[in-house]
Design a protein around this motif. Structure first.
Motif: not given
Ligand code: ADP
Length: 586
Positions: A331-333, A369-373
């Motif tokens: 998810k590129k997190l 969570t869609r983006q971030g950490t």
């Protein structure tokens, strides 16, 4: 199962209320009775000197007979029709009245029985009618008695004015000096007696309420007990059913995961590897789902127990990191494990449950969570014999609305279903995580801001097994991240392993997975075959399935021990059963 809905609280409230009403009745009745009896006592004292004994006895006996006949007819012959009931009651009162007028007004005193009768057999409405009838018949009897000359000492005294004028050589000589005999009769005969009846009704009613109340209480407790046993049996049946189903479902899923693992290890075609990766994801998801369902049933039936062992915090966090990292990467997190270096590395506790809780919180954080950490912070507050560890899982995800936070532990509850329709989940995870934490003497804290992110945290007290600190955790992650691709770590061509399982697919998976290690794997499909092989050959290790037809794992193990076939050889029992109760029963 209609009766199972009765709530214990409702029942005790009901009885408390009933007892209160009954007690108030009794007190009121006693007060009224005492006042009325005091008033009538003085007149009655005079009456007993001059009473016509024979007349009194006849009146008494005939009233009792009327009473019993009416009760018998009322109870056994015509109890159904309401009209007939009233008819019988009116007939009864009429008979008593005639009896009273013909013999003596004393009959009216004896006719307290109708009230007893009404209290025991009739409804409150019927009782009110009887009361009215009693008043009417008392008036008729007293005045009838007076006009027919059938009055006794009291009546004569009241209506004539003085005792001297009443008795003369045993003869009734009535000299009327009282100008208002009817009023005297009403004030000193009818009203006091009616009050006595009234009080009597209340006393009977109260006693009846108390007695029938305790009978009802006993009946309801019995019903509750029965319903409880039925519910417990139903729950046991459900648990046993789940245990069986879990075995049935987990066995093929494990076989799918095992076979797929072989494809992942052996295939060199990218396309096939991609498909196998998808199969793995879906099977693991299915396995997690069935595991969550089982966990929640285990918790519900009180069969979840903690198993404290010595464990390494470093490797626990490592595993969790590796399991979460794959999903976060997809998810590129950014996944951050911020672990304080002073945490003791070896602790004593139930690492499996801690792992489950952390994995649940972290996988939720990644899921929502869609983006971030997504960050796991681990700190240690106190260290000594016991360490208080603080865990916090933070995300920059969708957050939870304030009003939803309290409902997050409701089973099968999911929020923003529309938004999250592509996110897999059962709505059981948070409930299970919290119950595990409560079992370990902790609880979950949630802080969340809708559309900004959430923090899930908890404190856990663990016994310290070794004071050596964990050190720099980032170095460990580095070491572990290279482990994703399967590598054969050792070969042992001389080692001999016996695996016993009736499910052939499991045997294939077992053999396939051990192939790169070159270990010699021998197979048996049942307990008897296993015993035969053990008699002929010595193995380095034996893997024994629990659930097998004819001779199951436990019987086989017992037979091995009895024959002394595997002295010094480790035997590992495998089971897909997850319910503690089942293990105990077997
Ligand atoms: P699920 O299997 O649906 O994830 P859980 O019991 O783990 O079930 O969580 C219950 C619900 O709580 C989720 O459906 C989701 O709506 C909400 N939730 C849990 N964790 C988070 C989080 N980190 N951020 C936002 N919402 C969350």
């Amino acid at each position: 199962m209609k009766n199972t809905k009765v709530k214990r609280d409702d029942i005790s409230d009901y009885f408390e209320e009933q007892e209160f009403i009954a007690n108030t009745y009794v007190m009121r009745c006693y007060s009224v009775t005492v006042v009325v009896l005091t008033i009538t006592f003085i007149l009655n004292q005079l009456r007993i000197f001059v009473i016509e004994q024979g007349l009194m006895l006849r009146g008494f006996v005939s009233t009792i007979i009327i009473y019993f006949i009416t009760v018998l007819v009322y109870k056994y012959v015509l109890p159904r029709s309401r009209m007939l009931k009233y008819f019988i009651l009116f007939g009864f009162m009429a008979l008593l009245t005639i009896n009273g007028v013909l013999i003596t007004y004393h009959v009216v005193l004896v006719s307290l029985f109708p009230f007893l009768f009404a209290t025991l057999y009739a409804s409150k409405r019927v009782m009110r009618y009887i009361y009215v009838l009693m008043v009417i018949s008392t008036v008729i009897v007293v005045y009838g008695g007076y006009y027919f000359g059938l009055c006794d000492a009291n009546m004569t005294l009241l209506t004539s004015g003085s005792l001297q004028q009443y008795v003369k050589d045993g003869e009734f000589t009535l000299t009327q000096v009282n100008p208002n005999p009817e009023v005297s009769l009403m004030l000193f005969f009818v009203i006091p007696r009616c009050l006595i009846y009234f009080a009597f009704v209340f006393v009977c009613n109260s006693i009846y309420s108390i007695v029938s109340g305790s009978i009802e209480k006993a009946r309801l407790s019995k019903e509750l007990e029965k319903a409880k046993i039925e519910a417990e049996n139903a729950n046991l049946a459900k648990t046993q059913f789940l245990a069986r189903v879990s075995h049935e479902i987990r066995t093929p899923i494990n076989a799918i995961i095992g076979m797929n693992e072989m494809i992942l290890r052996e295939s060199t075609q990218d396309e096939v590897l991609k498909y196998a990766g998808d199969v793995e994801n879906s099977s693991v998801l299915l396995l997690n789902l069935i595991n969550e369902l089982l966990d929640s049933t285990k918790i519900e039936s009180g069969k979840m127990e903690l198993v404290p062992v010595r464990y390494e915090m470093g490797s626990l966090l490592n595993d969790i990191y590796n399991m979460t990292e794959v999903k976060a990467r997809e998810k590129k997190l950014e996944l951050i494990f911020d672990v304080a270096p002073d945490i003791p590395n070896e602790c004593i506790g139930d690492d499996k449950r801690i792992r489950q809780v952390l994995l649940n919180l972290l996988s939720n954080a990644v899921k929502y969570t869609r983006q971030g950490t997504v960050t796991l912070v681990v700190t240690c507050r106190t260290i000594g014999e016991e360490a208080t560890l603080h865990f916090a899982v933070k995300d920059t995800g969708i957050g939870i609305r304030k009003e939803d936070i309290d409902r997050i532990y409701d089973e099968f509850k999911r929020f923003d279903v529309h938004k999250n329709r592509n996110v897999e989940g059962t709505g059981l995870g948070m409930n299970i995580a919290r119950q595990f934490l409560q079992l370990m003497g902790s609880d979950l804290q949630i802080e969340s801001e809708y559309e900004k992110g959430s923090v899930f945290s908890f404190d856990l007290v663990q016994k310290v097994a070794n004071q050596e600190p964990i050190g720099d955790f980032r170095e460990r992650i580095h070491l572990a991240s290279g482990k994703n691709k399967y590598k054969t770590v050792f070969t042992a061509p001389d080692a001999k392993v016996l695996v016993v399982d009736d499910y052939e697919m499991n045997l294939k998976v077992f053999k396939g997975l051990l192939k790169p290690s070159q270990i010699q794997v021998h197979e048996a499909t049942g307990g008897k075959e296993c015993l035969g092989m053990l008699r002929k050959e010595r193995y380095d290790i034996v893997f024994l399935d629990h659930m097998m037809p004819e001779m199951d794992g436990i019987d086989t193990l017992k037979a091995i021990r009895d024959e002394g076939l595997c002295e010094g050889v480790p035997i590992i029992m495998l089971t897909a059963n997850a319910i503690l109760g089942i293990k105990k029963n077997t």
